[in-house]
Design an enzyme around this catalytic site. Structure first.
Site, PDB file in Angstrom:
ATOM      1  N   ARG A 160      -6.274   3.922  -7.049  1.00  0.00           N
ATOM      2  CA  ARG A 160      -7.703   3.921  -6.729  1.00  0.00           C
ATOM      3  C   ARG A 160      -8.322   2.548  -6.947  1.00  0.00           C
ATOM      4  O   ARG A 160      -9.277   2.392  -7.695  1.00  0.00           O
ATOM      5  CB  ARG A 160      -8.442   4.980  -7.544  1.00  0.00           C
ATOM      6  CG  ARG A 160      -8.061   6.396  -7.184  1.00  0.00           C
ATOM      7  CD  ARG A 160      -8.947   7.401  -7.904  1.00  0.00           C
ATOM      8  NE  ARG A 160     -10.334   7.333  -7.454  1.00  0.00           N
ATOM      9  CZ  ARG A 160     -10.795   7.939  -6.371  1.00  0.00           C
ATOM     10  NH1 ARG A 160      -9.994   8.632  -5.612  1.00  0.00           N
ATOM     11  NH2 ARG A 160     -12.067   7.841  -6.051  1.00  0.00           N
TER      12      ARG A 160
ATOM     13  N   ASP B  42       0.868  -1.168   0.000  1.00  0.00           N
ATOM     14  CA  ASP B  42       0.000   0.000   0.000  1.00  0.00           C
ATOM     15  C   ASP B  42       0.910   1.224   0.000  1.00  0.00           C
ATOM     16  O   ASP B  42       2.056   1.147   0.436  1.00  0.00           O
ATOM     17  CB  ASP B  42      -0.875  -0.032   1.253  1.00  0.00           C
ATOM     18  CG  ASP B  42      -1.661   1.251   1.441  1.00  0.00           C
ATOM     19  OD1 ASP B  42      -2.402   1.612   0.520  1.00  0.00           O
ATOM     20  OD2 ASP B  42      -1.499   1.881   2.490  1.00  0.00           O
ATOM     21  N   LYS B  43       0.424   2.355  -0.518  1.00  0.00           N
ATOM     22  CA  LYS B  43       1.280   3.537  -0.561  1.00  0.00           C
ATOM     23  C   LYS B  43       1.013   4.481   0.607  1.00  0.00           C
ATOM     24  O   LYS B  43       1.849   4.665   1.465  1.00  0.00           O
ATOM     25  CB  LYS B  43       1.119   4.281  -1.886  1.00  0.00           C
ATOM     26  CG  LYS B  43       1.923   5.590  -1.938  1.00  0.00           C
ATOM     27  CD  LYS B  43       1.599   6.381  -3.186  1.00  0.00           C
ATOM     28  CE  LYS B  43       2.077   7.814  -3.075  1.00  0.00           C
ATOM     29  NZ  LYS B  43       1.300   8.593  -2.101  1.00  0.00           N
ATOM     30  N   THR B  44      -0.186   5.046   0.655  1.00  0.00           N
ATOM     31  CA  THR B  44      -0.456   6.100   1.623  1.00  0.00           C
ATOM     32  C   THR B  44      -0.438   5.546   3.036  1.00  0.00           C
ATOM     33  O   THR B  44      -1.202   4.658   3.370  1.00  0.00           O
ATOM     34  CB  THR B  44      -1.821   6.738   1.342  1.00  0.00           C
ATOM     35  OG1 THR B  44      -1.842   7.196   0.003  1.00  0.00           O
ATOM     36  CG2 THR B  44      -2.065   7.900   2.286  1.00  0.00           C
TER      37      THR B  44
ATOM     38  N   GLU C  31      -1.040  20.371   1.634  1.00  0.00           N
ATOM     39  CA  GLU C  31      -1.617  21.711   1.804  1.00  0.00           C
ATOM     40  C   GLU C  31      -1.362  22.243   3.210  1.00  0.00           C
ATOM     41  O   GLU C  31      -0.954  23.392   3.401  1.00  0.00           O
ATOM     42  CB  GLU C  31      -3.123  21.671   1.547  1.00  0.00           C
ATOM     43  CG  GLU C  31      -3.507  21.985   0.121  1.00  0.00           C
ATOM     44  CD  GLU C  31      -4.946  22.457   0.032  1.00  0.00           C
ATOM     45  OE1 GLU C  31      -5.235  23.277  -0.849  1.00  0.00           O
ATOM     46  OE2 GLU C  31      -5.772  22.032   0.848  1.00  0.00           O
TER      47      GLU C  31
END
Length: 939
Positions: A569, A377-379, A477
């Site tokens: 996704r 998995d990345k995140t 952000e």
């Protein structure tokens, strides 16, 4: 009503409306392997499918037939019960830990959620408040926000921690009170339960209103968390196992390691050898009985069966321990201890969250040493999902200095990465501020740059006293806004038409000094981009077709031709399908690692599943085989613990095979001199305790303390991992090599002592030698040989000489317990006779030496053995490790593996995530006026 493909709900039962959040009973998920009622059948199934246990169960049953077993009725049954008991206790301990972890997370999810404890049912209208998890899949009716909007976090579903916007229909947005909701009447029609997270098709037909379509923007899925929204009311459409979250879940599998599967095959080969030995002995018995009739052998008191099948069964029981009965319990204890070493490793302990590494199962330790395909998995896994402002370039000048940027990065560098904080800036370059203070020619550009950082975003500020809390939809952000604040450009408020900042010309502050980081690129993905020429990127929608039956093989071929595959996704089920595809079609060990509930499927599907205790809950950790706190710890878990465990387990297995094959081929040689009568050479309980006590310690020391080389060199030279990855120490060639070695040793251990005693050596009391005397001598020198062959470490020495001392003491005591204890009358006085025979002492020195002479004289050494020798002499093994097969030097290069990384989409994020839905980003941001909140608070 459900017809298998569609669902229709009647909205005409106001009694079912429930404005309090229901008790989330269906949220509880279990990662345990067993239940109280299922433990015994499932445990026995898992144990009996091991070839050794099935074989010994068969032998134990056959021994109950009267007058068939030459070794007694209980010499197999008692050890088997002991072995299954030990294995059962270990499984109960490990599963109890899983059960406790499940209880912790399930109770945490339901705490404080219920005002009125009711069960959620399809058609209910429920209200969920800010911070709560959705108890079921539901269609939005109305919310506290304008136009029935709400914000959710879906990390449990797809791993995305950024917020997403959902919006109900304008037709129902005005239903704000309980009375309004109870007056709702009509029908809701939608598709049947399915596993597609991003698809939903339905129609809402309210009385006296035109039908309106429903899509995924109007649906909140079970497992998502309501955020930045006071409340939302919705109609439940799917519950329990029909919800999309549960449709994407998989049942916890019973995993077996590749070494265990190979061992099963080798046990079957040994069983075949045993049948051949029993067949040869039975044929020999038939021939001997034909040639030696009762008349010719009148001096023998013969009670021998001439039935071929009866004799065959007798010899199968006689040779049954050719397959080591103690092997499986030895491996259970060895693996359990190896798991403790993983748990106790302080270098994999993350102090900031007080999280140690944890082996949640010990059955797959050696599998960690053979991984070739890594699915990540990345995140939150490959990246920590924590962003820090470190460096910038303004008007051609770079600010932010990292003098050791190009240094090699180690595991220690990564483990010192800072945790998520409100600061989110590690910018340490006073030159930027100085250039503003000294009116550097670029100071206007610097001010403009910092102003843009402070205003160009979709962050919403909230005040708690004098402190500003930034609600950012993504970590990057938030990092930029906080960095601008730290440099004097403070974002304070937002209105529908403006952004308010407080810009301080030159803020006088001292930046906190931080230790220089050597690892600012900390992901495996970065190294892949440097090393590989080709990568495949595919999104979930395309993957749905790529995994179809017609295209699956083509997709697999394409994926395996790439150095990296990135799937964006994708649903949890798609992740597990990709892992399963590679697992089934490629003969290689797979490992899946993730930190969210959406990673559970692939973690359970892979040969080895690793969970990261991250920011996305504990579902991945609870469903994993091994859990770690940081992705960087995976390096040591594989290269050190995995490789060590593989070497230790395989050496333990081969040693157990070797010592049993030797001893029972000796029984075959004895059959040639006893007329194939089925007579055993050794006393029955001596042979019954052979594996369990007298030769038990050396395998344990090999499996627990043997170390091919230091962990520093295992990490320094990843090439050493190839040895275990390619199964160079445990394969068919190595297995048969040990069998041939055992055959040679059996000849030496039986025929040498027999020839020494051939001419007899009567004792002073007039007694001579008998078969049991020869058996005790052979047994002793054999045990001496076996335990000596396991000498590698200090612990091995203790085990070797301790085992010999244990046998000698037992032999002395056992020779005198009859008739005080009515067992073993034929062993009476054996110790005295053996110890007084000079043949015994001569054989005790010469026979083991003859057996082990080849090992001392053998010059060919494996790479690991060469490294061991160099380490023992305190010599750097680098030159040895880095030369290739032709003897040339080669550069250090890490083993290339295919990394399959599941990452989030680059489309955007949460309430700044552009999902092409009913509400655009600009509309969302302009809905907020934070100055009014401040004014109302002041008022």
């Amino acid at each position: 009503a459900v017809d298998g493909c569609a669902l229709s709900l009647a909205l005409c039962a106001p009694a079912r409306a429930n404005m309090s959040c229901p008790l989330n009973k269906i949220h509880c998920r279990s990662t345990t392997k067993y239940g109280i009622l299922t433990f015994l059948p499932r445990f026995l199934y898992e144990q009996i499918r091991r070839a050794a246990n099935a074989f010994f169960l068969f032998i134990a049953l056959m021994q109950q037939i009267p007058d068939v077993s030459p070794t007694g009725r209980y010499t197999t049954l008692v050890p088997l019960i002991f072995i299954l008991t030990v294995a059962g206790i270990k499984e109960i301990i490990e599963d109890y830990k899983r059960h406790k972890a499940d209880n912790t997370i399930n109770k945490k999810k339901t705490t404080g959620m219920a005002r009125v404890p009711v069960n959620v049912a399809v058609g209910d209208i429920v209200k969920v408040t800010n911070g709560q998890h959705l108890p079921a899949d539901m269609v939005i009716v109305s919310s506290s926000e304008p136009q029935a909007m709400c914000y959710i976090e879906t990390s449990n579903l797809d791993g995305e921690t950024n917020l997403k916007i959902r919006q109900g229909l304008s037709l129902t947005a005005g239903l704000q009170t309980l009375e309004d909701l109870m007056s709702l009447s009509g029908r809701l029609e939608c598709e049947g339960p399915n596993r597609h997270l991003y698809d939903f098709t339905g129609t809402l037909r309210l009385d006296n209103q035109n039908p309106v379509p429903l899509g995924p923007d109007q649906v909140l899925l079970r497992g998502a968390q309501l955020r930045n929204t006071q409340w939302v009311a919705g109609i439940v459409v799917y519950t329990g196992h029909d919800s999309k979250l549960m449709q994407n879940s998989t049942k916890a599998p019973l995993k077996r390691s590749n070494v265990e599967r190979v061992t099963n095959m080798q046990i079957l080969v040994l069983f075949g050898i045993l049948l051949v030995m029993a067949l040869v002995s039975s044929v020999g018995a038939a021939i001997w009985n034909r040639e030696h009739t009762d008349e010719a052998c009148w001096y023998l008191s013969r009670d021998i069966s001439t039935n071929f099948a009866y004799n065959l069964l007798t010899f199968i029981i006689l040779y049954n321990n050719l397959i080591p009965i103690s092997l499986l319990v030895t491996l259970e204890v060895v693996k359990f201890t190896q798991a403790l070493f993983i748990n106790w490793d302080m270098e994999m302990y993350y102090s900031e969250t007080d999280t140690p590494a944890m082996a949640r199962t010990s059955n797959l330790n050696e599998e960690l040493g053979q991984v070739k395909y890594l699915f990540s998995d990345k995140t939150g896994t490959l990246t920590c999902n924590i962003m820090h402002f470190k460096k910038c370039t303004i008007a051609g000048i770079t600010y932010g200095h990292f003098p050791d940027l190009d240094c090699d990065r180690s595991m220690e560098d990564f483990s010192n990465l800072p945790s998520n904080s409100n600061n989110s800036t590690e910018f340490d370059d006073p030159t930027l501020i100085q250039n503003i203070e000294k009116n550097h020619p670029t100071w206007p550009q610097i001010c403009e740059f910092l102003t843009m950082m402070a205003v160009c975003h979709t962050v919403v500020p909230e005040r708690e006293g004098d402190q500003i809390i930034y609600q950012a939809s993504s970590p990057d952000e938030g990092a930029l806004v906080k960095a601008a604040k730290g440099l004097g450009f403070v974002f304070t408020a937002r209105t529908p038409h403006s952004v308010i900042i407080e810009a301080v010309s030159v803020p006088k502050f001292v930046q906190a000094t931080r230790a220089t980081l050597t690892a600012h690129c900390s992901t495996l993905g970065d190294s892949l981009r440097k090393e590989n020429d080709l990568a495949l990127i595919i999104d979930g929608q395309t993957l749905k077709y790529a995994l179809s039956f017609e295209l699956r093989q083509a997709f697999l071929d394409l994926a395996l031709s790439c150095k990296a595959v990135i799937c964006c996704r994708v649903s949890p089920l798609q992740k597990s399908e990709i892992v399963d595809m590679v697992k089934k079609h490629v003969k290689a060990i797979t490992l899946a690692i993730g930190d969210g509930a959406n990673d559970v499927g692939m973690i359970q599907t892979a040969h080895v599943g690793v969970g990261i205790s991250g920011n996305e809950g504990m579902q991945a950790t609870n469903s994993s085989d091994y859990s770690i706190a940081q992705f960087c710890y995976l390096e040591k878990l594989l290269l050190v613990h995995g490789a060590w465990s593989y070497n230790r387990v395989t050496k333990c297995i081969l040693y157990c095979f070797y010592k049993n094959v030797v001893l029972y081929i000796i029984e075959l040689w004895f059959a040639f001199v006893n007329g194939f009568s089925g007579q055993i050479l050794f006393e029955r309980w001596c042979i019954g305790l052979y594996n369990v006590i007298f030769t038990a310690l050396p395998p344990f020391t090999l499996g627990i303390f043997d170390r091919p080389c230091s962990q520093q060199n295992m990490l320094r030279f990843p090439q050493l991992y190839r040895i275990t990855q390619n199964a160079e120490g445990f394969n068919t060639r190595v297995f048969w090599g040990h069998c041939i070695n055992a055959l040679i040793h059996s000849v030496i251990l039986f025929w040498f002592p027999l020839k020494m005693l051939e001419h007899d050596s009567p004792f002073s009391n007039g007694q001579g030698n008998d078969y049991l005397f020869a058996g005790n001598m052979v047994y002793t020198v054999s045990a001496d040989t076996f335990v000596r062959s396991a000498v590698h470490t200090t612990f091995s020495h203790l085990a070797v000489w301790g085992s010999m001392a244990l046998w000698m003491v037992f032999f002395a005591v056992y020779s005198y317990i009859w008739p005080t204890i009515p067992i073993a009358p034929d062993m009476r006085g054996q110790a005295d006779r053996v110890m007084q025979c000079w043949h015994f002492w001569l054989g005790l020195v010469l026979v083991p030496t003859a057996c082990l002479l080849k090992d001392f004289a053998w010059t060919a050494k494996s790479l690991l053995e060469e490294v061991q020798e160099l380490e023992a002499r305190a010599v750097d093994p680098g030159a040895t490790v880095l030369r290739d097969s032709s003897g040339r030097r080669c550069s250090v290069k890490r083993e290339k593996s295919v990394l399959v990384s599941f990452c989030i989409s680059a489309d955007g994020y949460a309430f700044s995530q552009e999902e092409h839905g009913v509400v655009s980003q600009s509309q969302v941001v302009r809905s907020y006026d934070t100055t009014r909140h401040v004014a109302s608070r002041k008022g």
